[in-house]
Design a protein around this motif. Structure first.
Motif, PDB file in Angstrom:
ATOM      1  N   THR A  42       0.540  -1.564  -0.177  1.00 47.53           N
ATOM      2  CA  THR A  42      -0.092  -0.249  -0.019  1.00 47.53           C
ATOM      3  C   THR A  42       0.611   1.232   0.092  1.00 47.53           C
ATOM      4  OG1 THR A  42      -0.083   0.061   2.341  1.00 47.53           O
ATOM      5  CG2 THR A  42      -1.796  -1.265   1.461  1.00 47.53           C
ATOM      6  N   ASP A  43       0.270   2.376  -0.440  1.00 46.43           N
ATOM      7  CA  ASP A  43       0.779   3.664  -0.453  1.00 46.43           C
ATOM      8  C   ASP A  43       1.122   4.160   1.126  1.00 46.43           C
ATOM      9  OD1 ASP A  43       0.898   3.932  -2.975  1.00 46.43           O
ATOM     10  OD2 ASP A  43      -0.856   4.975  -3.353  1.00 46.43           O
ATOM     11  N   LEU A  44       0.198   3.667   1.928  1.00 46.24           N
ATOM     12  CA  LEU A  44       0.193   4.013   3.404  1.00 46.24           C
ATOM     13  C   LEU A  44       1.592   3.465   3.850  1.00 46.24           C
ATOM     14  CD1 LEU A  44      -0.719   4.779   6.264  1.00 46.24           C
ATOM     15  CD2 LEU A  44      -1.984   2.753   6.390  1.00 46.24           C
ATOM     16  N   THR A  47       4.356   5.612   2.748  1.00 51.70           N
ATOM     17  CA  THR A  47       4.505   6.877   3.212  1.00 51.70           C
ATOM     18  C   THR A  47       5.097   6.869   4.829  1.00 51.70           C
ATOM     19  OG1 THR A  47       2.572   7.803   2.312  1.00 51.70           O
ATOM     20  CG2 THR A  47       2.940   8.954   4.037  1.00 51.70           C
ATOM     21  N   CYS A 104      -2.994   7.354   8.752  1.00 52.71           N
ATOM     22  CA  CYS A 104      -3.820   6.229   8.362  1.00 52.71           C
ATOM     23  C   CYS A 104      -5.083   6.607   8.159  1.00 52.71           C
ATOM     24  CB  CYS A 104      -3.826   5.242   9.581  1.00 52.71           C
ATOM     25  SG  CYS A 104      -2.445   4.327   9.929  1.00 52.71           S
ATOM     26  N   HIS A 107      -5.455   7.465   4.484  1.00 56.94           N
ATOM     27  CA  HIS A 107      -5.473   6.264   3.523  1.00 56.94           C
ATOM     28  C   HIS A 107      -6.663   5.455   3.779  1.00 56.94           C
ATOM     29  CE1 HIS A 107      -1.358   8.266   2.989  1.00 56.94           C
ATOM     30  NE2 HIS A 107      -1.266   7.485   1.946  1.00 56.94           N
TER      31      HIS A 107
END
Length: 283
Positions: A42-44, A47, A104, A107
């Motif tokens: 995930t992009d989370l 990041t 969080c 996202h």
């Protein structure tokens, strides 16, 4: 040298098990379809890793029979626990938890287990080490996070800020006792009452209690962050609190035979670094 040493702190994790091998920390994952492996995509995850909020993590080539997959984590040089932290470390850990939840939310995720024992300091920088705590959001706002955060991290910090380290220490260390939010609010309210009755000002106590209840009730992460950033530790009073004051004259250290001897020994040993725990002044 290749022996696997399982962590005793990882017994309740249903997704896998943390272990050490040759000085490196790994997490074995039981199921190849685990949510943790999906989280890594995930992009989370990208990041949080780029901001240094979680340890650097990658899928390892290591094969262990009982696991479908093994993750390799960035390894801390030394692990200490919340009841061993300083006040400023506790503040930093609380701010990390709030920052995590804030990111969080953006996202559509939330933090499931927002407690201090999931935080490890890497060379003075707090990182959240339980990747299994990042789950898809199920409610708006995440009231479970706020409740968990307040009972396990925030209110002990408030109690500590009033100079009650022993009480805060006990609450943090004995987190398994599961004190309720109501219990902790009552403890803090009592501390405010005792503190302000000392100056015989019921009005001051009532104002302090009124102001603090906003921080109990708020669900706002920015408000909580602002309150925590503004907290300062009340000075401790001890027999030795002014131990060093007589050793200075107009801000300059007055040399003594004892100091001269210590400096002589340091020079002879060619010492390059020194750690001073400053216990005499109660720090």
């Amino acid at each position: 040298m290749n022996e696997i040493n399982y962590s005793n702190m990882s017994l309740c994790d249903t997704t896998g098990r943390v272990f050490e091998r040759n000085g490196t920390i790994y997490r074995g994952i039981y199921d190849k379809d685990s949510d943790i492996l999906e989280f890594l995509k995930t992009d989370l995850f990208k990041t949080l890793e780029s901001k240094g909020f979680i340890p650097k993590t990658k899928i390892s080539d290591l094969k262990v029979a009982e696991f479908a997959c093994v993750l390799e984590h960035e390894t801390a040089s030394c692990v200490n626990y919340p009841h061993e932290w300083s006040f400023e470390m506790h503040k930093d850990a609380c701010l990390l938890l709030l920052n995590l939840e804030e990111i969080c939310n953006a996202h559509n995720f939330m933090v499931k287990d927002a407690h201090l024992f999931n935080v490890v300091f890497f060379y003075g920088v707090p990182k959240f080490v339980d990747l299994g705590s990042f789950v898809k959001k199920t409610s708006e706002p995440n009231s479970f996070f706020i409740f968990y955060f307040k009972t396990r991290a925030y209110l002990p910090l408030l109690i500590w800020s009033e100079g009650n380290y022993g009480l805060a220490y006990s609450i943090i260390r004995e987190s398994s006792a599961r004190l309720t939010l109501y219990d902790l609010v009552e403890i803090y309210r009592g501390l405010l009452l005792i503190k302000n009755l000392g100056v015989k000002s019921v009005k001051k106590y009532l104002n302090a209690r009124k102001n603090i209840f906003h921080s109990f009730d708020t669900q706002s992460i920015p408000v909580l962050k602002e309150i925590i950033q503004s907290l300062k530790l009340n000075n401790y009073h001890s027999t030795w609190v002014n131990y060093h004051q007589g050793l200075y004259n107009n801000g300059k250290l007055i040399s003594t035979p004892r100091f001269d001897k210590i400096i002589s020994i340091v020079n002879e040993l060619n010492v390059t670094s020194i750690s001073d725990v400053a216990c005499n002044e109660g720090h």
